[in-house]
Design a protein around this motif. Structure first.
Motif, PDB file in Angstrom:
ATOM      1  N   UNK A  26     -36.880 -14.887  -6.181  1.00 40.38           N
ATOM      2  CA  UNK A  26     -36.516 -15.565  -4.944  1.00 40.38           C
ATOM      3  C   UNK A  26     -36.413 -14.618  -3.755  1.00 40.38           C
ATOM      4  N   UNK A  27     -36.788 -15.131  -2.603  1.00 40.74           N
ATOM      5  CA  UNK A  27     -36.556 -14.477  -1.320  1.00 40.74           C
ATOM      6  C   UNK A  27     -35.761 -15.460  -0.467  1.00 40.74           C
ATOM      7  N   UNK A  28     -34.591 -15.028  -0.014  1.00 42.00           N
ATOM      8  CA  UNK A  28     -33.715 -15.913   0.768  1.00 42.00           C
ATOM      9  C   UNK A  28     -33.480 -17.234   0.045  1.00 42.00           C
ATOM     10  N   UNK A  29     -33.221 -17.139  -1.246  1.00 39.57           N
ATOM     11  CA  UNK A  29     -32.856 -18.272  -2.114  1.00 39.57           C
ATOM     12  C   UNK A  29     -33.993 -19.254  -2.369  1.00 39.57           C
ATOM     13  N   UNK A  30     -35.213 -18.890  -2.005  1.00 34.35           N
ATOM     14  CA  UNK A  30     -36.385 -19.722  -2.279  1.00 34.35           C
ATOM     15  C   UNK A  30     -37.314 -18.968  -3.232  1.00 34.35           C
ATOM     16  N   UNK A  31     -37.748 -19.631  -4.308  1.00 29.87           N
ATOM     17  CA  UNK A  31     -38.579 -18.944  -5.296  1.00 29.87           C
ATOM     18  C   UNK A  31     -40.047 -18.965  -4.889  1.00 29.87           C
ATOM     19  N   UNK A  32     -40.626 -17.765  -4.803  1.00 27.45           N
ATOM     20  CA  UNK A  32     -42.051 -17.581  -4.545  1.00 27.45           C
ATOM     21  C   UNK A  32     -42.733 -16.872  -5.716  1.00 27.45           C
ATOM     22  N   UNK A  72     -44.193  -9.417  -5.096  1.00 25.89           N
ATOM     23  CA  UNK A  72     -44.561 -10.589  -4.303  1.00 25.89           C
ATOM     24  C   UNK A  72     -43.847 -10.650  -2.953  1.00 25.89           C
ATOM     25  N   UNK A  73     -42.770  -9.896  -2.758  1.00 23.71           N
ATOM     26  CA  UNK A  73     -41.853 -10.122  -1.636  1.00 23.71           C
ATOM     27  C   UNK A  73     -42.523  -9.959  -0.273  1.00 23.71           C
ATOM     28  N   UNK A  74     -43.391  -8.949  -0.121  1.00 20.56           N
ATOM     29  CA  UNK A  74     -44.045  -8.742   1.177  1.00 20.56           C
ATOM     30  C   UNK A  74     -44.891  -9.953   1.568  1.00 20.56           C
ATOM     31  N   UNK A  75     -45.589 -10.521   0.593  1.00 17.80           N
ATOM     32  CA  UNK A  75     -46.432 -11.679   0.886  1.00 17.80           C
ATOM     33  C   UNK A  75     -45.581 -12.908   1.224  1.00 17.80           C
TER      34      UNK A  75
END
Length: 406
Positions: free
Chosen positions: A119-125, A86-89
């Motif tokens: 999480x990316x940068x402490x935010x869950x996606x 998911x990280x790229x999106x």
């Protein structure tokens, strides 16, 4: 907010909503395709949520990540995708935050180790959808015949492999470092050796750390060079080939997951399971694996997506999927239910490892490139005439380049 997301009101306004979900197929044939699971779940959801239709398109794991990427590139993102990363999106600001979708009780029910990995940068996606851990499998019948004992440290692995080879076992220890999924085999051994892909703070890649170099030097010297890994060089051995050989009864030991356990036992193999030992037998974290659910913002169906996801993560649905595909549940309540149900006894050792496991650094957009470099190169590190430090350092340079490009 929670009542709106979880209730029946979503989608009952002036216009009906159709949600598009693209999902991966965990089945092995048409009889157990995941399309059947999703169709059943979607029809059940629709009955209690008039005005929302869920259209599910299940695709092979070989195609699903690529096809979703193409859909997004062409401006036709689905509302939901259940895929591998998911990280790229998230980095491109295409995804809803989990906070914007799910009520707090549903969010809090995800296993903490999986929440953190989403999480990316402490935010869950990324929302975990399926999980597994890996254990060292051994063929009890071959072990008994060769007079070998279940290993508790790396010396035990070597000694058991020698006995298995002397007894004519084709693959005393199957070590699949070919291109198919060698990033997994690599991580398992790195963790067992006290290392890993990244430093303990998960701040930077440390692929050529002294611990990792020592691990692959040991594999080269103690398993590969003495001919204890079988007739196919690890660099040429793919995971599926190794798994098929285990099911045939041709492998003494390998690292496996729950689905392999089921297939081997159906074929009559008496499977023993232990955590992959460390060098000295001290406990180390196992490798955990998760597949991800994500919600795209393009079509603007936030409330309807949230209502559907809240239904997806109810225990009855999480457990139905886990039951069908021998996958570990991703929520605390479903995991507790599985631990208390004797029919899942074979999965208990995998469940025990999951809360303290370590996952791929999937929250880093650089991981895809790093993983590709590992798949392409790691098998060279254990060739009898190889220098593991040189190979790992080359992969580390690729990792640095990938980080710099973020």
């Amino acid at each position: 907010m929670a009542a709106t997301l979880a209730g029946c009101g979503a989608g009952t306004g002036d216009e009906d909503v159709t949600l598009k979900l693209v999902a991966a197929d965990y089945g092995s044939n048409d009889a157990n395709t995941t399309q059947k699971y999703w169709d059943t779940l979607a029809r059940s959801f629709e009955k209690s949520h008039p005005g929302i239709t869920v259209d599910v398109d299940v695709k092979s794991w070989k195609d699903v990540d690529r096809e979703v990427a193409e859909m997004v590139k062409n401006g036709q993102a689905p509302d939901l995708a259940q895929i591998g990363a998911y990280a790229d999106y998230a980095a491109d600001d295409r995804l809803y935050k989990v906070d914007d979708l799910l009520p707090i009780p549903t969010q809090a029910n995800f296993l903490p180790v999986l929440t953190q990995a989403g999480k990316v940068d402490r935010v869950q996606y990324g929302m975990p959808f399926a999980a597994s851990t890996r254990l060292l499998f051994y063929n009890k019948g071959l072990f008994e015949k060769a007079g070998a004992k279940p290993p508790k440290n790396w010396d035990d692995i070597r000694d058991a492999a020698r006995k298995l080879k002397d007894d004519g076992v084709t693959y005393p220890f199957a070590l699949p470092l070919g291109a198919e999924e060698s990033q997994a085999e690599t991580m398992m051994w790195m963790l067992a050796g006290g290392g890993g892909y990244r430093d303990p703070g998960n701040l930077s890649y440390e692929i050529n750390s002294s611990e990792n170099v020592a691990t692959f030097t040991w594999l080269r010297n103690n398993l590969v060079a003495p001919g204890l890994t079988g007739p196919v060089a690890p660099a040429e051995l793919d995971r599926q080939e190794a798994f098929d050989a285990f099911v045939r009864g041709d492998v003494g030991m390998l690292n496996g997951h729950p689905t392999l356990m089921e297939a081997a036992e159906k074929a009559g193999v008496d499977v023993g399971k232990v955590p992959l030992p460390s060098t000295n037998g001290e406990a180390r974290p196992a490798m955990g694996v998760a597949d991800w659910m994500m919600a795209f913002k393009q079509n603007g169906h936030r409330k309807e997506i949230g209502a559907f996801l809240d239904y997806v993560y109810q225990d009855k649905n999480v457990l139905a999927f886990s039951d069908q595909y021998d996958i570990l549940p991703v929520t605390t309540t479903a995991s507790t239910a599985m631990r208390s149900d004797p029919k899942h006894k074979d999965l208990w050792p995998f469940l025990q490892e999951l809360p303290t496991s370590e996952l791929y650094p999937v929250g880093n957009t650089s991981w895809a490139k790093v993983s590709e470099s590992v798949k392409k190169n790691i098998g060279k590190a254990v060739a009898p005439d190889a220098d593991p430090d040189t190979v790992l350092s080359a992969i580390a340079r690729d990792a640095d380049d990938a980080e710099a490009a973020e």
